[in-house]
Structure formats: structure tokens, C-alpha cells
Scaffold this active site. Structure first.
Site, short mmCIF file in Angstrom:
data_model
loop_
_atom_site.label_atom_id
_atom_site.label_comp_id
_atom_site.label_asym_id
_atom_site.label_seq_id
_atom_site.Cartn_x
_atom_site.Cartn_y
_atom_site.Cartn_z
N LYS A 1 58.50 -13.64 35.09
CA LYS A 1 57.62 -14.12 36.15
C LYS A 1 58.30 -15.28 36.87
O LYS A 1 58.68 -16.27 36.25
CB LYS A 1 56.29 -14.58 35.57
CG LYS A 1 55.36 -15.18 36.63
CD LYS A 1 54.00 -15.48 36.08
CE LYS A 1 53.13 -16.13 37.14
NZ LYS A 1 51.79 -16.43 36.64
N LYS B 1 55.49 -24.97 39.70
CA LYS B 1 55.55 -24.34 38.38
C LYS B 1 56.98 -24.03 37.96
O LYS B 1 57.20 -23.21 37.07
CB LYS B 1 54.67 -23.08 38.37
CG LYS B 1 53.20 -23.38 38.68
CD LYS B 1 52.28 -22.19 38.40
CE LYS B 1 50.83 -22.54 38.69
NZ LYS B 1 49.89 -21.44 38.37
N LYS C 1 57.34 -9.83 37.95
CA LYS C 1 56.44 -10.36 38.98
C LYS C 1 57.11 -11.46 39.76
O LYS C 1 57.74 -12.32 39.14
CB LYS C 1 55.20 -10.90 38.26
CG LYS C 1 54.21 -11.57 39.16
CD LYS C 1 53.11 -12.18 38.34
CE LYS C 1 52.20 -12.98 39.23
NZ LYS C 1 51.19 -13.68 38.49
C1 PBG Z 1 48.58 -17.58 36.93
C2 PBG Z 1 48.75 -16.33 37.66
C3 PBG Z 1 49.24 -16.28 38.96
C4 PBG Z 1 49.19 -14.95 39.34
C5 PBG Z 1 48.69 -14.21 38.27
N1 PBG Z 1 48.43 -15.08 37.22
C6 PBG Z 1 49.65 -17.35 39.89
C7 PBG Z 1 50.54 -18.41 39.47
O1 PBG Z 1 51.34 -18.27 38.54
O2 PBG Z 1 50.45 -19.46 40.08
C8 PBG Z 1 49.60 -14.49 40.71
C9 PBG Z 1 49.10 -13.21 41.17
C10 PBG Z 1 49.15 -13.00 42.62
O3 PBG Z 1 49.69 -13.81 43.42
O4 PBG Z 1 48.62 -11.98 43.03
N2 PBG Z 1 48.67 -17.63 35.60
#
Ligand code: PBG
Length: 331
Positions: A201, A224, A255
Site C-alpha cells: 500500500k 502517512k 493499492k
Molecule cells: C485507511 C484506508 C485508506 C484507504 C483504504 N483504507 C486511506 C488511507 O490510507 O489514507 C483508501 C481507499 C481509497 O482511497 O479509496 N486505512
């Protein structure tokens, strides 16, 4: 293998009519490839549109079951849930994540009561519950604490499993959380609760509309990058996935989606395990904006994008377009 050249070989023969194109297609899209993310709102009989995600709403728990029925009727096997926790329930340590009656758990139970045949995937991370919008506990300097966060995530995963979640999906990127969650599920007799880890991610600019949807955008202090991956890195994704698999992840995710198709293909080729792509909120918004501006045909953009994930090796795709795409596939 050597192949004859022109004119003995004419590649266009294989494209000359719909029947032969259909016969030679290497990949086929099906509603079974889709996971539909849904946002949950507090209250009753409510639908709250999300401005930066046109066409996507938060639903109150009593109206979520209808979405699950739609998924079932369209052949979408699984939905993913994300709560918008009311501000007064957010805190420094995000304790609400472990409340067995929180919005998420009430939603899981409502769906499992009404439509048990649809899979429910739940997000494990603290950002919908913390006052600072980070995925974990922070120290005095604002850095996210790894091992302390993992303890909280284990508690969160357990209340979700107790409520009936079929797949828990840690999206926090703490080191070691998959092993900790797996051990706790095993000890808690949740042997069939699967783990889909957000293994690779990235710290992405494509998450903006999601943070609006779960109400964390205005709260987030800093960024983050101390826990999510650097978009510059591809080989590192292989190490992340290897660790999560060794810790007991049943399936892994890459992701965001489109900007990371190379990572998806590498992960699939390397491990050959169930590998999912998350077409994130900013990607959805991009397609919607392009279509609204007349830059392309919306339906075609949606289907071509989804096909790219299949071609890259995805077992399935989390997409806010799931319902529309399944309808399109049905013809
Ligand atoms: C947070 C989380 C995020 C998404 C899914 N779970 C955002 C982030 O990490 O700030 C993003 C999903 C999306 O943008 O559709 N744990």
C-alpha cells in the site's frame, strides 16, 4: 518460437469479426471479480452523497442491507465496509475501533442477518476512529507507533470477526500485524475468517475522496509516508508481500490500482497467490471527471480499466464502480 511474417501472418485475421474476438479473448470480466466498497453513516434511513466521489454515498445501517441485496442479485460476491465515525467518538487512541457495538460491527451484523451469502470484508486500521486521522497510535512527535498499534488492530479485528466479518483486511501497514491478527483469530476460534492484507500500500495522492468519505481528511496531521510505501519503490513490494504471506495472509492486495499495475503484475508473477487490486477513490473520481468533461465514454472507461487489472493478473478488484460495472457486464 518463431512466427511467420507478413503476409503469411496477418494479425488482423484474429480481430476481423466479433465472434473471433470473443473466442480469442485472453481474459473475461465477470461480476465475481468485483468487491464493492461501501461507506456507513450513523443515523436512520439516510443516504449522504460524498461530494468528491460523485455517485457514491454513505448509507445508514438500516439501508446497507439493500446494497448487499443488490450485490447478491448482480453476482458481486463481496462488499467492503468503511465507517464514518461521528467526531465525538474519535479519540487520540481510537478506542471506538474496539467497541463491539460500533458503527462497523452493527453494519456487519445487519448485513450478515439479511444477506448471509454475500461476503463481508472489513478494514482494519484506526484512521476512521482517531482524532488525528492516522492509522495507528502516535507518539509525542506524531510518529505512528508500530507494536502498540498492532495490539489495537488485533482487538479491532477480533470485534469485527465476532460480529461476522468474513475477511479482515489490515490497511495500516504496521510491521507484524498479519501474524498477530492470524494468531488472535486462531485462538478466538475464528478459523475461517480470512485475511486480505493491504500488503503493498503506497503513500498516495489518490486517497483524498476516501478521506472525505470517512471524515479523516480535515483531521490528518502530516502524512502517512512513515508507514505507507514510497511510490518510487517496486522491488520493495515483493518483500512486503513475502512477509505478509509468511505471516498468514490468505490473499494480498496492491493499492492504488492503475498507477501500480506494474507492481500488481510483479507480485502475481512472483508469488502466484490470490492478488487483488484496489482501484481507489481518486481513480474513481478521475474516471468520473473525465467522463463528465466529455473526454471519454464512461462505461467504456470503466470496463477497459477493470480489464487492465485482470490482464495484469488480479484475482479481483475493489472498485466503487462495482455496481455499475456488474450491470454493464450483465448487458
Ligand atoms: C485507511 C484506508 C485508506 C484507504 C483504504 N483504507 C486511506 C488511507 O490510507 O489514507 C483508501 C481507499 C481509497 O482511497 O479509496 N486505512
Amino acid at each position: 518460437m518463431s512466427q511467420p511474417t507478413f503476409p503469411a501472418m496477418r494479425m488482423r485475421r484474429a480481430r476481423s469479426a466479433p465472434w473471433i474476438r470473443a473466442m480469442l479473448a485472453e481474459h473475461i470480466l465477470s461480476p465475481a471479480d468485483l468487491i464493492w466498497p461501501l461507506f456507513i453513516a450513523e443515523g436512520r434511513d439516510g443516504e449522504e452523497p460524498i461530494a468528491t466521489l460523485p455517485g457514491v454515498s454513505r448509507w445508514t445501517v438500516d439501508r446497507l442491507a439493500d446494497r448487499a441485496r443488490e450485490a447478491r442479485d448482480l453476482g458481486i460476491p463481496c462488499i467492503a465496509l468503511f465507517p464514518n465515525t461521528p467526531p465525538h467518538l474519535r479519540s487520540e487512541r481510537g478506542e471506538e475501533a474496539q467497541n463491539p457495538d460500533n458503527l462497523m460491527c452493527r453494519a456487519i451484523r445487519a448485513i450478515k442477518d439479511a444477506v448471509p451469502e454475500v461476503g463481508v470484508l472489513t478494514d482494519v486500521a484506526l484512521d476512521p476512529y482517531t482524532a488525528h486521522g492516522h492509522d495507528g497510535l502516535t507518539d509525542a512527535a506524531g510518529d505512528v507507533l508500530n507494536d502498540e498499534t498492532t495490539e489495537q488492530l488485533v482487538g479491532q479485528a477480533l470485534v469485527q470477526a465476532e460480529a461476522g466479518a468474513d475477511i479482515v483486511a489490515p490497511s495500516d501497514m504496521m510491521d507484524g500485524r498479519v501474524a498477530a491478527i492470524r494468531a488472535a483469530l486462531e485462538a478466538g476460534n475464528h478459523r475461517n475468517v480470512a485475511i486480505m492484507s493491504y500488503a503493498a500500500k503506497y503513500a498516495s495522492a489518490f486517497y483524498g475522496p476516501f478521506r472525505d468519505a470517512v471524515g479523516s481528511r480535515g483531521l490528518l496531521k502530516g502524512d502517512k509516508r512513515g508507514y505507507q510505501m514510497d511510490p518510487a519503490n517496486g522491488a520493495e513490494a515483493i518483500r512486503e508481500v513475502a512477509l505478509d504471506l509468511a505471516e498468514g495472509a490468505d490473499m494480498v492486495m496492491v493499492k492504488p490500482g492503475l498507477p501500480y499495475l506494474d507492481v500488481l503484475a510483479r507480485v502475481k508473477d512472483h508469488f502466484n497467490v490470490p492478488t487483488f487490486a484496489y482501484a481507489v477513490s481518486g481513480e474513481y473520481a478521475m474516471i468520473e471527471a473525465a467522463a463528465a468533461a466529455g473526454a471519454g465514454d464512461r462505461d467504456a472507461l470503466i470496463l477497459e480499466t477493470l480489464m487492465s487489472f485482470k490482464r495484469a493478473g488480479a484475482s479481483g478488484v475493489l472498485t466503487y464502480h462495482a455496481r455499475d460495472a456488474a450491470r454493464l457486464m450483465a448487458g
